[in-house]
Design an enzyme around this catalytic site. Sequence first.
Site, short mmCIF file in Angstrom:
data_model
loop_
_atom_site.label_atom_id
_atom_site.label_comp_id
_atom_site.label_asym_id
_atom_site.label_seq_id
_atom_site.Cartn_x
_atom_site.Cartn_y
_atom_site.Cartn_z
N GLY A 190 19.58 23.89 -34.40
CA GLY A 190 21.01 23.83 -34.04
C GLY A 190 21.66 25.19 -33.95
N ASP A 191 21.30 26.09 -34.86
CA ASP A 191 21.93 27.41 -34.81
C ASP A 191 21.41 28.21 -33.61
OD1 ASP A 191 19.47 27.79 -36.07
OD2 ASP A 191 20.27 29.06 -37.68
N ALA A 192 20.13 28.03 -33.30
CA ALA A 192 19.56 28.70 -32.13
C ALA A 192 20.31 28.26 -30.86
CB ALA A 192 18.07 28.40 -32.00
N PHE A 195 23.56 30.03 -30.77
CA PHE A 195 23.34 31.43 -30.38
C PHE A 195 23.06 31.56 -28.88
CE2 PHE A 195 21.63 32.60 -34.90
CZ PHE A 195 22.88 32.32 -35.41
#
Length: 257
Positions: A190-192, A195
């Site tokens: 999810g963070d990728a 980003f």
Amino acid sequence: MAEVSVIMTSYNKPQYVANSIKAILNQTFADFELFIMDDNSNEETIRAIEPFLKDPRVKFFQSNIKTTKQRVEKVRYAALINEALEMCSGNYISYATDDNCYRPNRLKTMVNYLEKHQNVNIVYSASLTNHINLSNEVLKTQVRPTKGIVSIAPCQIDHCSIMHRQSILPIIKEKFGSFWDENPEFYRIGDARFFWRLNQYWDFYPIREILDDNYITELSIHHKLANEKQNEFVQMLPTQRTCKELREELRAMKKRN
Ligand code: TYD
Ligand code: MG
């Protein structure tokens, strides 16, 4: 109004969550608000969080998610972060999880950097990853160093190691319809995915110091996906998209521009 808004997501990490909260409340930088976004954790976890709720800097929210089906419909931490981002007031946004501990100078160092470098919108730091078992014994550690100015951040950097300006958020929402992507195909990264959105506009600038300790526990999503043959949660998740794909897309976009 606080200068920094810290957003922590929490789900069933009774052994770790108190340390993560303490590490934020003990920061050398004082002007922050902490949103604890709990995804309807078990009682043991809530008991661990409770003592901190009397701190006026802490704002606590709990979802009413009940079934595994509801839990896999969206990337839950993305949904919780999106809710918090609508409520928070800081000029700077910082993310935390219930299994990561900020080092005492994390907020101060990052705020100083952003104050000094007005052209920079996103900073990231080095981080120490600790693999631990359920008795909190560290089995293995690994430094994740900074790698200069990063224009392709997916799966190079963890969201617990960044700070960004609040002012970039409307641009992201305007372009993608939301801040974080809640599509469950990105549950593992999810963070990728966030980003990937950010990198379409901005690079991540390095602070070489280690400013957080990340803990990979036997309760984490990654551990479940890697090790549990078929628990209900893993079985119900859609096929997961990959880092490779996000990174290649970014590279292609950058080549075109
Ligand atoms: P975590 O299990 O720590 O995943 P990882 O393997 O990436 O370390 O989960 C990441 C964050 O997501 C953590 O703060 C808890 C939150 N989370 C929810 O809010 N709801 C959920 O249903 C799950 C599984 C996780
Ligand atoms: Mg985790």
